[in-house]
Design a protein around this motif. Structure first.
Motif, short mmCIF file in Angstrom:
data_model
loop_
_atom_site.label_atom_id
_atom_site.label_comp_id
_atom_site.label_asym_id
_atom_site.label_seq_id
_atom_site.Cartn_x
_atom_site.Cartn_y
_atom_site.Cartn_z
N ILE A 172 1.41 -12.18 -5.74
CA ILE A 172 0.97 -10.91 -6.29
C ILE A 172 2.08 -10.41 -7.22
N LEU A 173 1.73 -10.23 -8.48
CA LEU A 173 2.67 -9.71 -9.46
C LEU A 173 2.38 -8.23 -9.63
N ARG A 174 3.40 -7.42 -9.44
CA ARG A 174 3.25 -5.97 -9.49
C ARG A 174 4.14 -5.39 -10.59
N LEU A 175 3.62 -4.36 -11.26
CA LEU A 175 4.35 -3.74 -12.36
C LEU A 175 4.25 -2.22 -12.24
N ASN A 228 0.82 -1.21 0.00
CA ASN A 228 0.00 0.00 0.00
C ASN A 228 0.85 1.26 0.00
N ALA A 229 2.00 1.21 0.66
CA ALA A 229 2.83 2.40 0.81
C ALA A 229 3.64 2.71 -0.44
N TRP A 230 3.91 1.70 -1.25
CA TRP A 230 4.71 1.90 -2.47
C TRP A 230 3.93 1.30 -3.64
N PRO A 231 2.91 2.02 -4.11
CA PRO A 231 1.97 1.44 -5.08
C PRO A 231 2.59 1.17 -6.44
N SER A 232 2.15 0.10 -7.05
CA SER A 232 2.47 -0.18 -8.44
C SER A 232 1.33 0.32 -9.33
N PHE A 233 1.50 0.16 -10.64
CA PHE A 233 0.46 0.58 -11.58
C PHE A 233 -0.46 -0.58 -11.95
N ASP A 234 0.04 -1.80 -11.78
CA ASP A 234 -0.72 -2.98 -12.19
C ASP A 234 -0.49 -4.08 -11.16
N TYR A 235 -1.58 -4.73 -10.74
CA TYR A 235 -1.51 -5.82 -9.78
C TYR A 235 -2.21 -7.04 -10.39
N GLN A 236 -1.55 -8.19 -10.30
CA GLN A 236 -2.14 -9.43 -10.80
C GLN A 236 -1.94 -10.52 -9.75
N ALA A 237 -2.97 -11.32 -9.50
CA ALA A 237 -2.91 -12.36 -8.46
C ALA A 237 -2.86 -13.73 -9.10
N TYR A 238 -1.91 -14.56 -8.64
CA TYR A 238 -1.71 -15.90 -9.20
C TYR A 238 -1.41 -16.90 -8.08
N ASP A 239 -2.42 -17.60 -7.60
CA ASP A 239 -2.24 -18.71 -6.67
C ASP A 239 -1.31 -18.38 -5.50
N GLY A 240 -1.63 -17.30 -4.80
CA GLY A 240 -0.85 -16.92 -3.63
C GLY A 240 0.29 -15.97 -3.92
N ASN A 276 8.01 -4.06 -8.98
CA ASN A 276 8.07 -4.75 -10.27
C ASN A 276 8.54 -6.19 -10.08
N SER A 277 7.77 -6.94 -9.33
CA SER A 277 8.17 -8.32 -9.02
C SER A 277 6.95 -9.12 -8.59
N ALA A 278 7.13 -10.42 -8.55
CA ALA A 278 6.10 -11.33 -8.04
C ALA A 278 6.49 -11.73 -6.63
N THR A 279 5.58 -11.52 -5.67
CA THR A 279 5.86 -11.75 -4.26
C THR A 279 4.81 -12.69 -3.67
N PRO A 280 5.23 -13.68 -2.85
CA PRO A 280 4.25 -14.56 -2.22
C PRO A 280 3.52 -13.87 -1.08
N PHE A 281 2.20 -14.07 -1.03
CA PHE A 281 1.39 -13.52 0.05
C PHE A 281 0.59 -14.62 0.75
N LEU A 282 0.89 -15.85 0.45
CA LEU A 282 0.19 -16.99 1.05
C LEU A 282 1.22 -17.98 1.57
N PRO A 283 1.16 -18.33 2.86
CA PRO A 283 2.14 -19.29 3.39
C PRO A 283 2.15 -20.58 2.57
N ARG A 319 12.01 -6.82 -16.47
CA ARG A 319 12.78 -8.04 -16.26
C ARG A 319 12.04 -8.96 -15.29
N PRO A 320 11.78 -10.22 -15.65
CA PRO A 320 11.08 -11.15 -14.76
C PRO A 320 11.82 -11.31 -13.43
N THR A 321 11.13 -10.97 -12.34
CA THR A 321 11.74 -10.93 -11.02
C THR A 321 10.79 -11.51 -9.99
#
Length: 255
Positions: free
Chosen positions: A30-33, A16-28, A42-49, A71-73
């Motif tokens: 969050i891909l941000r661009l 929330n504090a460092w917003p991206s322009f695009d958010y996509q959710a994939y099986d736990g 600009n990376s994909a980060t896990p949000f589900l244990p 760059r895919p990250t």
């Protein structure tokens, strides 16, 4: 033992504090661009244990990065299943820039806002231009930085420290649900090492206390021993560590 609830709580605030322009959710995940400006946006980060990856999901997210010319990250914070990191390693993704997320208690009345530090609730073009210029390199893109910070919906304080009416250090504080996040603490290159960053941090923590924050948090690269020493003087300690897995041989320009 990894405290997944702490990690996800801080990661949510960072999102929330460092917003991206695009958010996509994939099986736990969050891909941000955000046009490639900063890896955290600009990376994909896990949000589900226990979030996992298979080759099909990796390929699908790679395609989304390539479409966005980024760059895919994958940004791995310890929430993901251990085999996710191993699968990326086997796919040739290189591990770079290990980073510590630090936290420190904020106590009301411990600090005061420095009289030479101006705090504004919204980003000005002057703040963005000066902060981006002082960062330099890949973070010198003031247009994209303005787009990011203009999307912040939480309470924010854009700090500018001036000496003899000349701005010399900058920082951003974002308050949310008992936490104050510190971002973009930067000092003019020719004035580093004389305590100016410390004054900005102290002022933002005082502002955070006034917003009801009990804890401050920030991210700092593992290799940045000077910054880690500075934050250690404020009582910051490592809450968790994250690293990045990036696709080799593919720059944002060639993507």
């Amino acid at each position: 033992m990894t405290d997944h609830s702490l990690i996800i709580g801080l990661e949510s605030r960072l999102l929330n504090a460092w917003p991206s322009f695009d958010y996509q959710a994939y099986d736990g995940w969050i891909l941000r661009l955000a046009n490639g400006y900063s890896k955290r946006a600009n990376s994909a980060t896990p949000f589900l244990p226990g979030a996992t990856l298979d080759d099909g999901l990796i390929d699908y997210m790679i395609a989304r990065f390539v479409e966005a010319n980024v760059r895919p990250t994958f940004r791995l914070n310890g929430v993901e299943a251990p085999e996710a990191d191993e699968r990326l390693r086997l796919r040739g993704f290189k591990e770079i820039e290990p980073t510590h997320v630090l936290t420190a208690p904020v106590k009301s009345g411990d600090r005061e806002i420095d009289p030479e530090v101006a705090l504004e609730p919204h980003a000005s073009k002057r703040w963005v231009r000066a902060a981006a210029e002082s960062y330099g390199g890949d973070k010198a893109d003031d247009e994209t930085l303005m787009r990011i910070v203009s999307r912040i919906r939480q309470k924010a304080a854009f700090a500018t420290l001036s000496l003899d009416d000349k701005p010399v250090a900058w920082g951003l504080g974002v308050a949310e649900r008992g936490y104050i996040g510190l971002y973009d603490i930067v000092v003019a290159p020719d004035l580093r090492g004389i305590g100016l960053g410390r004054r900005v941090v102290s002022s933002l923590m005082a502002w955070g206390a006034a917003q009801g924050a009990h804890t401050a948090y920030l991210q700092v690269r593992e290799e940045n021993e000077i910054a880690r020493s500075l934050y250690g003087a404020f009582g910051f300690q490592t809450a968790y560590r994250y690293t990045h897995r990036v696709m080799p041989g593919r720059s944002s320009a060639s993507a």
